[in-house]
Design an enzyme around this catalytic site. Structure first.
Site, mmCIF file in Angstrom:
data_model
loop_
_atom_site.group_PDB
_atom_site.id
_atom_site.type_symbol
_atom_site.label_atom_id
_atom_site.label_comp_id
_atom_site.label_asym_id
_atom_site.label_seq_id
_atom_site.Cartn_x
_atom_site.Cartn_y
_atom_site.Cartn_z
ATOM 1 N N ASP A 97 71.993 11.372 13.962
ATOM 2 C CA ASP A 97 72.654 10.836 14.732
ATOM 3 C C ASP A 97 73.957 10.124 13.798
ATOM 4 O OD1 ASP A 97 71.149 8.441 14.498
ATOM 5 O OD2 ASP A 97 71.720 7.719 16.093
ATOM 6 N N ASP A 275 68.443 12.942 23.903
ATOM 7 C CA ASP A 275 67.438 11.796 22.925
ATOM 8 C C ASP A 275 67.797 11.099 24.023
ATOM 9 O OD1 ASP A 275 69.010 9.757 21.315
ATOM 10 O OD2 ASP A 275 70.347 11.672 22.025
ATOM 11 N N CYS A 313 48.702 15.258 34.988
ATOM 12 C CA CYS A 313 49.538 15.432 33.667
ATOM 13 C C CYS A 313 47.677 15.533 32.937
ATOM 14 C CB CYS A 313 49.576 13.567 33.024
ATOM 15 S SG CYS A 313 50.411 14.165 30.812
ATOM 16 N N CYS A 315 47.830 15.570 29.722
ATOM 17 C CA CYS A 315 47.913 15.055 28.227
ATOM 18 C C CYS A 315 46.630 14.046 27.562
ATOM 19 C CB CYS A 315 49.152 13.998 28.623
ATOM 20 S SG CYS A 315 48.263 12.409 28.528
ATOM 21 N N CYS A 318 45.625 11.885 29.154
ATOM 22 C CA CYS A 318 45.636 11.452 31.045
ATOM 23 C C CYS A 318 44.172 11.777 31.117
ATOM 24 C CB CYS A 318 46.522 12.491 31.642
ATOM 25 S SG CYS A 318 48.383 11.211 31.657
ATOM 26 N N HIS A 344 51.281 9.494 26.472
ATOM 27 C CA HIS A 344 51.812 10.238 27.166
ATOM 28 C C HIS A 344 52.893 10.128 27.979
ATOM 29 C CE1 HIS A 344 52.004 10.110 32.095
ATOM 30 N NE2 HIS A 344 52.256 9.206 32.196
#
Length: 381
Positions: A97, A275, A313, A315, A318, A344
């Site tokens: 940015d 974002d 989830c 991931c 998890c 997560h």
């Protein structure tokens, strides 16, 4: 595909469902699947995450910050060390940015003129002048893949005169940003530049801004100046018209947004890229995102809860750790707590992006969005 045959920048829309779109943005450092969420790596790091772990969540691209990196460690130093990708060991695309948001958020330390922004560093009080030319130069030194024009944004509660002034100045800065980008030689041959639509919540100002940016010509277009205090209803009202004012065949990037339900609502309105610091910042402060809404893992009711943060989830957090353990880590101030929570949350965001892409391809986006929003907004702790 080798870099010699990979296009500098190509955006292909694979499927649409209403205003929602899914596709691929192709650059020399890799493909970006859209809708895309870019984790924020403000100071050359996504906080509490290794770059390889960020990639494993499904992120195709991350965001770096011009303002912070020009102050520390310095753009010239990063360039000397081989560029931002090598510096932080991220091999895929990076969007930087322009510093405009930081200028607004640090307004008590800065003065805006048509030339640029004269500001005092929040680190050591040193004075700096950030102009469109310097903003583009810094991003070029960082070897950014997607450069953002330098712009001025104002909060929605400023008067109409200041809204018009900021929009006009952003257009003037867009022309200067584009010209400086085009002077970039080899970098301009492999990077892209996005313009930023301004105009706060005013449809006519937004249209005027969009038309001017289109006349200048950019690789993609951002909807800027939202998520700065106007509230979700007002933001979505603006998104009912703002994306439609931008070219249909170019990527549309909603800057600084947002919560999971914001993302779904924005994709419904034609946004391709996002974002936000929220998933990583929330991870460090104890908030986990789940399909049933956010939970505060610091809450005492999780002290003996053996279930994962989100049962749906997969991931690593998890799949391996219980709410009780993460609760203990966060309450104890352990660094691992921030790491597991951030992993997560970023995984949750990337899975949401993947699910939206699939729903668009299958022509069931509205059904998916309504089901997700109903469940997500029904409960939260």
């Amino acid at each position: 595909m080798s870099s010699s045959t990979t296009p500098r920048f190509r955006f292909q829309i694979a499927a649409t469902d209403g205003k929602a779109r899914t596709g691929t943005l192709t650059m020399q450092r890799g493909e970006i699947r859209t809708p895309a969420f870019m984790p924020v790596g403000t100071a050359a790091t996504v906080k509490a995450m290794k770059p390889e772990a960020v990639r494993r969540t499904g992120a195709d691209i991350i965001l770096g910050n011009t303002y912070h990196l020009m102050l520390r460690p310095g753009a010239e130093r990063v360039a000397k060390l081989g560029g931002l990708h090598k510096f932080m060991n991220w091999k895929r695309p990076i969007l930087t940015d322009s510093g405009g948001y930081q200028v607004m958020s640090l307004s008590d330390l800065s003065k805006v003129t048509d030339e640029g922004v004269n500001f005092k560093s929040h680190l050591d009080g040193s004075r700096h002048l950030l102009t469109p030319e310097r903003s583009i130069e810094v991003q070029r030194l960082l070897d950014s893949d997607i450069i953002m024009q330098f712009d001025e944004l104002v909060r929605p509660d400023v008067n109409a005169e200041k809204q018009r002034e900021a929009m006009d100045r952003s257009i003037a800065w867009a022309k200067r940003s584009r010209a400086e980008f085009d002077r970039g030689g080899a970098h301009a041959e492999r990077a892209a530049i996005f313009g930023i639509q301004q105009g706060v919540l005013d449809e006519k100002l937004r249209k005027e801004s969009a038309d001017a940016l289109i006349d200048i010509g950019f690789d993609g277009y951002a909807v800027g100046g939202l998520a700065v205090g106007e509230g979700q209803e007002a933001m979505l009202g603006c998104l009912d018209f703002a994306p439609d004012q931008l070219p249909i065949g170019k990527p549309r990037y909603l800057m600084g947004v947002g919560k999971p339900d914001d993302l779904v609502e924005a994709v419904r309105r034609g946004i391709d890229m996002f974002d936000c610091v929220l998933p990583s910042r929330s991870g460090r402060t104890g908030q986990a995102f789940t399909l049933d809404g956010p939970i505060n893992i610091r809450n005492a009711r999780f002290a003996e809860d053996t279930s994962p943060l989100d049962a749906s989830c997969e991931c690593p957090t998890c799949s391996t750790y219980s709410r009780a353990y993460v609760h203990h880590l966060v309450r104890s101030g352990e660094i691992l707590g921030a790491m597991l929570m951030t992993e997560h949350n970023l995984s949750f965001y990337q899975r949401l992006m993947s699910d939206m892409r699939a729903a668009i391809v299958d022509g069931r986006f509205d059904a998916f969005a309504n089901e997700f929003l109903d469940r997500y907004r029904r409960r939260g702790a």
